[in-house]
Design an enzyme around this catalytic site. Structure first.
Site, PDB file in Angstrom:
ATOM      1  N   GLY A 161       1.888   3.164   2.242  1.00 50.08           N
ATOM      2  CA  GLY A 161       2.766   3.054   3.263  1.00 50.08           C
ATOM      3  C   GLY A 161       4.258   2.436   2.814  1.00 50.08           C
ATOM      4  N   HIS A 162       3.990   1.196   2.287  1.00 50.71           N
ATOM      5  CA  HIS A 162       5.149   0.665   1.582  1.00 50.71           C
ATOM      6  C   HIS A 162       5.840   1.397   0.712  1.00 50.71           C
ATOM      7  CE1 HIS A 162       2.662  -3.056   3.136  1.00 50.71           C
ATOM      8  NE2 HIS A 162       3.881  -3.353   3.595  1.00 50.71           N
ATOM      9  N   HIS A 167       1.090  -1.175   0.123  1.00 58.11           N
ATOM     10  CA  HIS A 167      -0.127   0.025   0.050  1.00 58.11           C
ATOM     11  C   HIS A 167       0.924   1.003  -0.044  1.00 58.11           C
ATOM     12  CE1 HIS A 167       1.316   0.005   4.106  1.00 58.11           C
ATOM     13  NE2 HIS A 167       0.535  -1.166   4.392  1.00 58.11           N
ATOM     14  N   LYS A 178       5.450   3.539  11.408  1.00 55.48           N
ATOM     15  CA  LYS A 178       4.139   2.735  12.061  1.00 55.48           C
ATOM     16  C   LYS A 178       4.084   1.892  12.888  1.00 55.48           C
ATOM     17  CE  LYS A 178      -0.064   0.408  11.069  1.00 55.48           C
ATOM     18  NZ  LYS A 178       0.205  -0.803  10.768  1.00 55.48           N
ATOM     19  N   SER A 234      -1.776  -3.440   5.926  1.00 57.11           N
ATOM     20  CA  SER A 234      -2.465  -4.527   4.903  1.00 57.11           C
ATOM     21  C   SER A 234      -3.539  -5.214   5.328  1.00 57.11           C
ATOM     22  CB  SER A 234      -1.008  -5.734   4.672  1.00 57.11           C
ATOM     23  OG  SER A 234       0.095  -4.929   4.261  1.00 57.11           O
ATOM     24  N   ARG A 235      -3.735  -5.231   6.768  1.00 58.80           N
ATOM     25  CA  ARG A 235      -5.060  -5.774   7.449  1.00 58.80           C
ATOM     26  C   ARG A 235      -6.006  -4.906   7.353  1.00 58.80           C
ATOM     27  NH1 ARG A 235      -0.439  -7.883  10.932  1.00 58.80           N
ATOM     28  NH2 ARG A 235      -0.455 -10.025  11.047  1.00 58.80           N
TER      29      ARG A 235
HETATM   30  P1  AMP Z   1       4.845  -5.193   6.543  1.00 54.47           P
HETATM   31  O1  AMP Z   1       4.610  -5.296   5.098  1.00 54.47           O
HETATM   32  O2  AMP Z   1       3.335  -4.860   7.234  1.00 54.47           O
HETATM   33  O3  AMP Z   1       5.486  -6.060   7.279  1.00 54.47           O
HETATM   34  O4  AMP Z   1       5.560  -3.675   6.299  1.00 54.47           O
HETATM   35  C1  AMP Z   1       6.578  -3.640   5.665  1.00 54.47           C
HETATM   36  C2  AMP Z   1       7.127  -2.299   6.239  1.00 54.47           C
HETATM   37  O5  AMP Z   1       6.313  -1.209   5.930  1.00 54.47           O
HETATM   38  C3  AMP Z   1       7.484  -2.225   7.737  1.00 54.47           C
HETATM   39  O6  AMP Z   1       8.899  -1.413   7.929  1.00 54.47           O
HETATM   40  C4  AMP Z   1       6.229  -1.289   8.131  1.00 54.47           C
HETATM   41  O7  AMP Z   1       6.597  -0.739   9.418  1.00 54.47           O
HETATM   42  C5  AMP Z   1       5.920  -0.303   7.121  1.00 54.47           C
HETATM   43  N1  AMP Z   1       4.794   0.227   6.822  1.00 54.47           N
HETATM   44  C6  AMP Z   1       3.771  -0.458   7.002  1.00 54.47           C
HETATM   45  N2  AMP Z   1       2.429   0.446   7.028  1.00 54.47           N
HETATM   46  C7  AMP Z   1       3.029   1.724   7.060  1.00 54.47           C
HETATM   47  C8  AMP Z   1       2.760   2.820   7.145  1.00 54.47           C
HETATM   48  N3  AMP Z   1       1.216   3.139   7.178  1.00 54.47           N
HETATM   49  N4  AMP Z   1       3.279   3.776   6.659  1.00 54.47           N
HETATM   50  C9  AMP Z   1       4.601   3.799   6.937  1.00 54.47           C
HETATM   51  N5  AMP Z   1       5.216   2.406   6.740  1.00 54.47           N
HETATM   52  C10 AMP Z   1       4.431   1.481   7.059  1.00 54.47           C
END
Ligand code: AMP
Length: 284
Positions: free
Chosen positions: A36-37, A34, A149, A186-187
């Site tokens: 954020g990523h 998304h 986050k 993602s959730r």
């Molecule tokens: P994940 O796929 O949830 O393991 O997240 C991968 C990376 O993206 C991690 O470093 C998270 O902290 C970051 N991340 C997830 N959601 C956000 C968000 N809303 N804003 C900024 N970074 C994010």
């Protein structure tokens, strides 16, 4: 863009690409990408000659009752996003590629790894640190990008890099929100419209705290008490001002307000890095 699935292929590809003094940016993710990523990946592209993204739903960071099997895995659209952002290499390993049977794992610190998220999800950070260290050793990044986050995760990765003397620069990136201010996760796809509306009380509570701080209110217990009043309709798992070692603190300036609410059985993380508000000069 190269998509590689084996460790061997990853190492040889990066060896070929990383000639001379080229810098390498690495963004580990569990996919279902998304905005954020995307912000992490864009920063990596901006800062480095080569950008690598991993997409791996890491089983060792899920507890037995958690949502490992139903975690979203829209791999085709994830690859399209990576391609559009100009990622050079996507690492897409299988579980068998990353874990031997009975393998050596990293132990999260007994305090930092077992409070808040670690208390509610014991062993979670052992899994996170183990996979991140494995990735670091394969990718050997110059810079690695993580979101603020996941505040506790970021603090622990910074600690691992320091404690284990890794030569990697960890870059903590701002939390990105959707148009309605819900923190991207993602959730979030699991939430109904109703649940999503309910969840917005958390970002509102955090914004109201930010406003109060900008207006000079520094009393942590007052800020917390006021905010909790507006969260009456949701289950609050924790809502605390902590320092960088995750001790609860009454000293506002360098604290992080970490919060988790549970809506429709989905855990939603959000936070406020008070130091950012102060250092951006937004606060008196
Ligand atoms: P994940 O796929 O949830 O393991 O997240 C991968 C990376 O993206 C991690 O470093 C998270 O902290 C970051 N991340 C997830 N959601 C956000 C968000 N809303 N804003 C900024 N970074 C994010």
């Amino acid at each position: 863009m190269l998509v590689v699935k084996s460790k061997h292929e990853l190492v040889s590809t990066l060896k070929r690409l990383k000639t001379g003094s080229k810098t390498l940016g690495f963004t580990p993710t569990m996919g279902a990408l998304h905005l954020g990523h995307e912000s992490l990946i864009r920063q990596s592209k901006k800062d480095n000659d080569i950008s690598v993204v991993s997409i791996f739903v890491n089983p060792t960071q899920f507890l037995p009752h958690e949502d490992l099997s139903k975690y979203p895995r829209p791999i085709e659209s994830d690859l399209k996003i990576c391609e559009s952002l100009g990622v050079d290499v996507v690492f897409l390993p299988s579980v068998e590629e990353m874990y031997e049977k009975d393998s050596i794992k990293v132990s999260a610190p007994k305090f930092m790894g077992y409070v808040f998220e670690g208390f509610l999800r014991p062993g979670h950070f052992d899994g996170v640190l183990s996979i991140v260290l494995k990735f670091f050793n394969l990718v050997l990044p110059t810079n690695a990008y993580f979101g603020k986050k996941d505040a506790q995760q970021l603090l622990m990765i910074e600690k691992m890099v320091k404690d284990l003397n890794l030569s990697i620069n960890v870059v903590g990136m701002p939390l990105i929100r959707d148009k309605d201010n819900l923190a991207f996760s993602s959730r979030n796809v699991y939430l109904s419209n109703e649940g999503r509306k309910k969840a917005l009380c958390l970002s509102s509570a955090l914004f109201s705290i930010e406003d109060k701080i900008k207006n000079g209110i520094k009393d942590v217990s007052l800020l917390k008490k006021e905010a909790l009043k507006s969260l009456w309709d949701v289950e609050v798992e924790y809502f605390e001002f902590v320092d960088r070692e995750l001790h609860i603190t009454t000293k506002l300036e360098d604290s992080i307000l970490i919060a988790v609410i549970r809506v429709e059985n989905i855990r939603l993380l959000d936070n406020l890095w008070i130091s950012d508000i102060v250092h951006e000069g937004k606060c008196i």
